[in-house]
Design a protein around this motif. Sequence first.
Motif, PDB file in Angstrom:
ATOM      1  N   ARG A  20     -12.177  56.230   6.083  1.00 13.76           N
ATOM      2  CA  ARG A  20     -10.774  55.834   5.977  1.00 13.76           C
ATOM      3  C   ARG A  20     -10.204  55.613   7.380  1.00 13.76           C
ATOM      4  NH1 ARG A  20      -9.575  56.617   0.681  1.00 13.76           N
ATOM      5  NH2 ARG A  20     -10.944  58.067  -0.445  1.00 13.76           N
ATOM      6  N   THR A  76      -6.866  54.307   9.483  1.00 13.94           N
ATOM      7  CA  THR A  76      -5.429  54.112   9.320  1.00 13.94           C
ATOM      8  C   THR A  76      -4.780  53.726  10.636  1.00 13.94           C
ATOM      9  OG1 THR A  76      -5.394  55.798   7.570  1.00 13.94           O
ATOM     10  CG2 THR A  76      -3.277  55.171   8.527  1.00 13.94           C
ATOM     11  N   THR A 121      -5.862  50.923   6.141  1.00  6.51           N
ATOM     12  CA  THR A 121      -4.470  50.898   5.711  1.00  6.51           C
ATOM     13  C   THR A 121      -3.580  51.248   6.898  1.00  6.51           C
ATOM     14  OG1 THR A 121      -2.958  51.624   3.951  1.00  6.51           O
ATOM     15  CG2 THR A 121      -4.359  53.321   4.968  1.00  6.51           C
ATOM     16  N   LYS A 137      -6.107  48.185   2.119  1.00  6.14           N
ATOM     17  CA  LYS A 137      -5.029  48.716   1.282  1.00  6.14           C
ATOM     18  C   LYS A 137      -3.718  48.370   1.978  1.00  6.14           C
ATOM     19  CE  LYS A 137      -4.081  53.207   0.880  1.00  6.14           C
ATOM     20  NZ  LYS A 137      -4.167  54.621   0.424  1.00  6.14           N
ATOM     21  N   ASN A 153      -0.349  48.457   2.384  1.00  3.63           N
ATOM     22  CA  ASN A 153       0.760  49.289   1.924  1.00  3.63           C
ATOM     23  C   ASN A 153       2.125  48.760   2.346  1.00  3.63           C
ATOM     24  OD1 ASN A 153      -0.354  50.081   4.571  1.00  3.63           O
ATOM     25  ND2 ASN A 153       1.427  51.435   4.630  1.00  3.63           N
ATOM     26  N   GLU A 213       3.966  52.272  -5.854  1.00  6.63           N
ATOM     27  CA  GLU A 213       3.631  53.622  -6.294  1.00  6.63           C
ATOM     28  C   GLU A 213       2.266  53.688  -6.995  1.00  6.63           C
ATOM     29  OE1 GLU A 213       6.315  51.803  -9.506  1.00  6.63           O
ATOM     30  OE2 GLU A 213       6.204  51.856  -7.303  1.00  6.63           O
ATOM     31  N   ASP A 264      -2.211  53.489  -4.371  1.00  8.69           N
ATOM     32  CA  ASP A 264      -3.244  54.486  -4.067  1.00  8.69           C
ATOM     33  C   ASP A 264      -4.249  54.603  -5.211  1.00  8.69           C
ATOM     34  OD1 ASP A 264      -2.112  55.014  -1.629  1.00  8.69           O
ATOM     35  OD2 ASP A 264      -1.187  56.908  -2.214  1.00  8.69           O
ATOM     36  N   ASP A 265      -3.749  54.686  -6.440  1.00 11.29           N
ATOM     37  CA  ASP A 265      -4.639  54.841  -7.593  1.00 11.29           C
ATOM     38  C   ASP A 265      -5.496  53.597  -7.804  1.00 11.29           C
ATOM     39  OD1 ASP A 265      -3.693  57.387  -8.080  1.00 11.29           O
ATOM     40  OD2 ASP A 265      -2.282  56.765  -9.649  1.00 11.29           O
ATOM     41  N   ALA A 284      -8.160  53.572  -5.157  1.00 11.93           N
ATOM     42  CA  ALA A 284      -9.114  54.650  -5.426  1.00 11.93           C
ATOM     43  C   ALA A 284     -10.089  54.254  -6.528  1.00 11.93           C
ATOM     44  CB  ALA A 284      -8.369  55.922  -5.812  1.00 11.93           C
TER      45      ALA A 284
END
Length: 254
Positions: free
Chosen positions: A11, A13, A49, A99, A101, A182, A185-186, A189
């Motif tokens: 990961r 960031t 991300t 990702k 965001n 919201e 993330d899911d 994942a």
Amino acid sequence: MEIDSDDDVLRLTFDRPEALNAMTMETADELADAIEGATPAEYGAIVITGAGDAFSAGGDLESMAETPESSQEAYERVTETFGRVVEAMLECPVPIVAKVNGDAIGAGLSIVALADIAYAAADATFSCAFVRVGLIPDTGGTVMLPHIVGLRAAKQLAFTGEFFDAERAADLELVNETVPAEELDDRVADAVDGLVDGPTATIGMMKRAMHENMGRSWGEALDYENLLQAQARTSDAHVEGVTAFLEDREPEFE
């Protein structure tokens, strides 16, 4: 960069939220180092991300302004930093997921284009903003963006530096999918879990073939595809996949 790993996932960031995660030379070096060191034996996926509300606002203009340099010096600097990021992402045998965001501007948009798969929050904003500061797209922007969104759309985005929303980014296929913030993330994942469970080395071969074949003739591309397929057929992943199919079960790739 904040660098962490868990459950076979690396990961990465962008971690300058106070500057909307604008990238410095040091950021580019850290990102390239991390990706260059990733192998299928250790990781099944890489996720990039941003911290806070932005993905990345692109290159840090303040640090650029503080570093006067000649054209040759600029060439060497870009090649050794953001150029390394491009090569690392395109050649990495581990699948890379962006990702997104929040806002992805300039080189931030280029990073999204370089990723193998990208998911964006529905409220993210995008811009190939280089023209706004008198620059051409870098960090692979002139290389990958036309391949992904098409030449005419890439020219429009680059020539105008216009801002556009995540829905249009998905329509252009700059991102694979947009979801409410919201749920991001899911969604990521779930996608990453599927990649981790897959035959990472084989996925790396797919990526290598697709990228390297972009510059080949049809005959050369098909020959290279056949070469890699022959290697895949002798892999442990292929043996496990066929065995699982014959035994009517899910494969368990290492």
